[in-house]
Design a protein around this motif. Structure first.
Motif, short mmCIF file in Angstrom:
data_model
loop_
_atom_site.label_atom_id
_atom_site.label_comp_id
_atom_site.label_asym_id
_atom_site.label_seq_id
_atom_site.Cartn_x
_atom_site.Cartn_y
_atom_site.Cartn_z
N TYR A 29 23.70 -16.83 15.59
CA TYR A 29 24.89 -15.97 15.67
C TYR A 29 25.35 -15.45 14.31
O TYR A 29 26.25 -14.63 14.24
CB TYR A 29 26.02 -16.73 16.37
N GLY A 30 24.73 -15.96 13.26
CA GLY A 30 25.11 -15.45 11.94
C GLY A 30 24.49 -16.28 10.83
O GLY A 30 24.24 -17.47 11.01
N SER A 31 24.27 -15.65 9.70
CA SER A 31 23.69 -16.39 8.58
C SER A 31 24.77 -16.72 7.54
O SER A 31 24.51 -17.37 6.54
CB SER A 31 22.55 -15.60 7.94
N LYS A 32 25.99 -16.26 7.79
CA LYS A 32 27.11 -16.59 6.91
C LYS A 32 28.27 -17.04 7.80
O LYS A 32 28.77 -16.26 8.62
CB LYS A 32 27.52 -15.36 6.10
N ILE A 33 28.67 -18.27 7.64
CA ILE A 33 29.66 -18.83 8.58
C ILE A 33 30.85 -19.46 7.86
O ILE A 33 30.79 -19.77 6.67
CB ILE A 33 29.01 -19.90 9.48
N LEU A 34 31.91 -19.64 8.63
CA LEU A 34 33.04 -20.45 8.18
C LEU A 34 32.86 -21.85 8.75
O LEU A 34 32.71 -22.01 9.96
CB LEU A 34 34.36 -19.85 8.68
N LEU A 35 32.87 -22.86 7.89
CA LEU A 35 32.75 -24.25 8.33
C LEU A 35 34.16 -24.85 8.34
O LEU A 35 34.78 -25.03 7.29
CB LEU A 35 31.83 -25.03 7.36
N CYS A 84 37.40 -14.91 6.53
CA CYS A 84 36.41 -14.25 7.41
C CYS A 84 36.32 -12.77 7.10
O CYS A 84 35.23 -12.19 7.04
CB CYS A 84 36.76 -14.46 8.88
N LYS A 85 37.50 -12.14 6.92
CA LYS A 85 37.50 -10.69 6.67
C LYS A 85 36.93 -10.38 5.29
O LYS A 85 36.11 -9.48 5.14
CB LYS A 85 38.94 -10.15 6.78
N ARG A 86 37.38 -11.14 4.29
CA ARG A 86 36.98 -10.87 2.91
C ARG A 86 35.48 -11.10 2.71
O ARG A 86 34.81 -10.36 2.01
CB ARG A 86 37.78 -11.79 2.00
N GLU A 87 34.99 -12.16 3.37
CA GLU A 87 33.60 -12.58 3.11
C GLU A 87 32.62 -12.10 4.17
O GLU A 87 31.45 -12.49 4.16
CB GLU A 87 33.53 -14.12 3.01
N ASN A 88 33.11 -11.31 5.11
CA ASN A 88 32.24 -10.84 6.21
C ASN A 88 31.54 -11.99 6.92
O ASN A 88 30.32 -11.95 7.14
CB ASN A 88 31.21 -9.84 5.69
N VAL A 89 32.31 -12.99 7.26
CA VAL A 89 31.78 -14.14 8.00
C VAL A 89 31.36 -13.69 9.40
O VAL A 89 32.05 -12.90 10.04
CB VAL A 89 32.85 -15.25 8.05
N GLU A 90 30.21 -14.20 9.86
CA GLU A 90 29.68 -13.74 11.15
C GLU A 90 29.93 -14.71 12.30
O GLU A 90 29.85 -14.34 13.47
CB GLU A 90 28.17 -13.50 11.02
N ALA A 91 30.18 -15.96 11.98
CA ALA A 91 30.43 -16.96 13.03
C ALA A 91 31.22 -18.11 12.43
O ALA A 91 31.30 -18.26 11.20
CB ALA A 91 29.10 -17.47 13.60
N ILE A 92 31.82 -18.91 13.31
CA ILE A 92 32.64 -20.04 12.86
C ILE A 92 32.06 -21.32 13.46
O ILE A 92 31.74 -21.36 14.65
CB ILE A 92 34.11 -19.88 13.29
#
Lengths: 389, 389
Positions: A29-35, A84-92
């Protein structure tokens, strides 16, 4: 039975060591996520290290946001949305219990929305899309790992609001009961009380012709009854835990209320207790729910007889249905007490000084009433609180 | 309990008049669809007209392909695949029972594949994607409306093969029990037998520590037992039907086998009966399953005692578990007979002339064996067929 739509798309990955697959799973679902996680217990337990290892192995970039508190707060949600907005996070990825997952869902909504993230919970905006949220569950009971709901508290006025939407089911949830063995005894007891209450809220309905869901709810209730004590007593038996944890997910994933209207009065009364006093939700439910049952018993004695005989194997005194029903409620109370849960408000040092206030606020949230099985007005809630004294 | 993944994403739209929403629903997945159905009973019943009206109202363009037969055939699947490819069809709407839905799934796979559509069922290719398949269910029992499976018969050699894949769940299924009232009495009885058998295949397991799913299966079994007779007797009571139809969907949607391994020996023996004789699947199961139970009883008497006491309320003779277990199997037989289902092969004019052949072919498909609860060799199946004589 009522018409219904059942559309729960959460992928459940259940079992031993399943947390080790989290990197590969979230990467879909994404290669950059919020953990996203809570107070750091996952660091002590070693789960955090396993998650990081799995994310790194899968080549998933992560930005951390810990610090979710019980009754998750809007300020942290806003922080998450900004990231999420600033870093273009793709999934959490939410690693924790219901609070962490609820917080992740609120962040996931806010990340794809231009306005104030509180708008959704405040009913000023309708949720239509959410960033994919994956979860690794560490505390059973809340059910958020496969539910469409999220409860957030706005510190500005300490307003606690729940929200449900078809777009708010997690994309996947990893559930390994082994991760839960070390939970404190009281938290396990509270969790079992909460799971049972989720089932009971669905069980007590006025909808006729719901034999199948009745029996499924009873199946889940009996499973909780048969295994909860061993868990509270420190069992590390996988199967014992797995029964209750899986039942806890199913209890709240909308399957068991297909075609029927649940009550939810007790939950809303308990929310007032939790808001005004430092009492855990499950403990509050252990006090409120039996009192509610006694108060509403006369509304449908037959349903309580069914509950008594099918769930608690109470002998059916056909000449005295009310007695049979009461025996069932008392069996429920004994079950809760066997887990070390409180029976009365006085046991947890809650006096009657805020009864009026709580009754008033409980119905305010519900537009002058609470509950569906029996519609409760302010006076009814006051009476239930008095019965729980 | 075993580890498991549960990932059933079928949206269920259940209830009265829900078929009227089909146009709006399928439009979410495509504006040009293949409308797939069977022998024309939907035209007689008026359902066809309702579907066409709904599709037209939603502005959905449709190409029709009727004529699906019981044990759906590869030749029609190929015809459907050709249409889908030639006309750039975006989604498939299956209106019918399990055969129509299975056929639609096979078409949906073939439409996105360059090779021979049979490759998937022949295990020469692995299904990875399928055109969105929506369904309007007209016959309960098969469970295909929310399962990941499809069974197709290749007329070249009359080979019948089942296939399962995570990409083969329908996107949505519309289920209105009212559409099923007019089914022939024998078809209703066969359906109830099939639903019960789907549950029993999952119930008889060697996996330990599965109390929750045990109890959920029992809940569904009891629901079928309590309502089937009225349905066969011509009931048009919505709630009666809705219980069994919803239980029939859940019986086969993979929820009730989470974390456990089912048996499936009886199904595979019955498939041989259906292949060699003109006998309905549910009727065949009514004959085979009790015989199988008696044959394997000794493998785990306790599980049969649980089945007897919990599902059929047989009194538990604790000094004679085998007797208790047998009483349960006999109660199951009486239930089947109360629906007018056959008890023996001779009742349906099947002699013993093909017993050896069927036993041989049954294990051939299973790589020399069948069944998981008890592994059956050719001789075991022969014995079971003899017991069913």
């Amino acid at each position: 039975m009522d018409n219904f739509v059942f559309d729960n798309y959460t992928k459940i990955i259940f079992g031993k060591k399943t947390e080790e697959t989290v990197g590969e799973e979230i990467k879909k679902y994404g290669s950059k996520i919020l953990l996203h996680y809570g107070g750091g217990s996952i660091k002590k337990s070693g789960l955090y290290d396993k998650i990081i290892f799995s994310l790194n192995s899968a080549g998933v970039e992560y930005i951390e946001l810990g610090g979710v508190q019980p009754n998750p707060r809007l300020s942290l949600v806003k922080k998450g949305v900004d990231i999420c907005k600033r870093e273009n996070v793709e999934a959490i990825l939410a690693v924790g219990g219901g609070s962490v997952i609820d917080s992740a869902k609120a962040i996931g909504l806010g990340a794809l929305y231009d306005g104030d993230p509180w708008d959704f919970h405040a009913r000023k905006a309708i949720p239509e899309r959410m960033l994919p949220v994956g979860t690794v569950l560490t505390i059973p009971a809340a059910g958020s790992e496969s539910s469409d709901g999220s409860v957030i508290t706005n510190e500005d006025g300490w307003i606690k609001r729940g929200l449900h939407s078809g777009c708010m089911y997690p994309t996947f949830s990893i559930i390994n009961p082994e991760l839960m063995y070390t939970l404190p005894k009281t938290q396990i007891a509270n969790g079992c009380s909460d799971i049972f209450a989720h089932l009971a809220e669905r069980y007590f309905t006025n909808t006729k012709g719901v034999e199948f869901t009745d029996r499924m709810i009873e199946a889940a209730m009996k499973t909780v009854i048969n295994n909860a004590k061993a868990m509270v007593d420190g069992s590390k038996d996988y199967d014992t835990w797995a029964q209750v944890v899986w039942a806890g997910t199913i209890a709240h994933n909308n399957l068991l209320n297909t075609g029927r209207v649940g009550d939810w009065g007790s939950h809303n009364i308990e929310h007032e207790l939790s808001a005004h006093y430092d009492i855990a939700h499950g403990a509050g439910l252990a006090i409120v729910f039996p009192a509610w049952m006694k108060y509403v018993l006369k509304h449908d004695v037959s349903r309580f007889v069914q509950f008594a005989t099918r769930v608690f194997n109470v002998e059916n005194d056909v000449f005295n249905p009310t007695k049979t029903a009461m025996n069932g409620i008392e069996a429920y109370e004994r079950f809760l007490q066997s887990l070390g849960l409180p029976k009365t408000l006085s046991e947890v040092n809650i006096g009657d000084e805020k009864f009026e206030l709580m009754a008033k606020q409980a119905v305010e949230i519900g537009g002058g009433k609470q509950g569906n099985f029996v519609e409760l007005k302010e006076n009814d809630i006051l009476e239930i609180l008095r019965m729980a004294k």
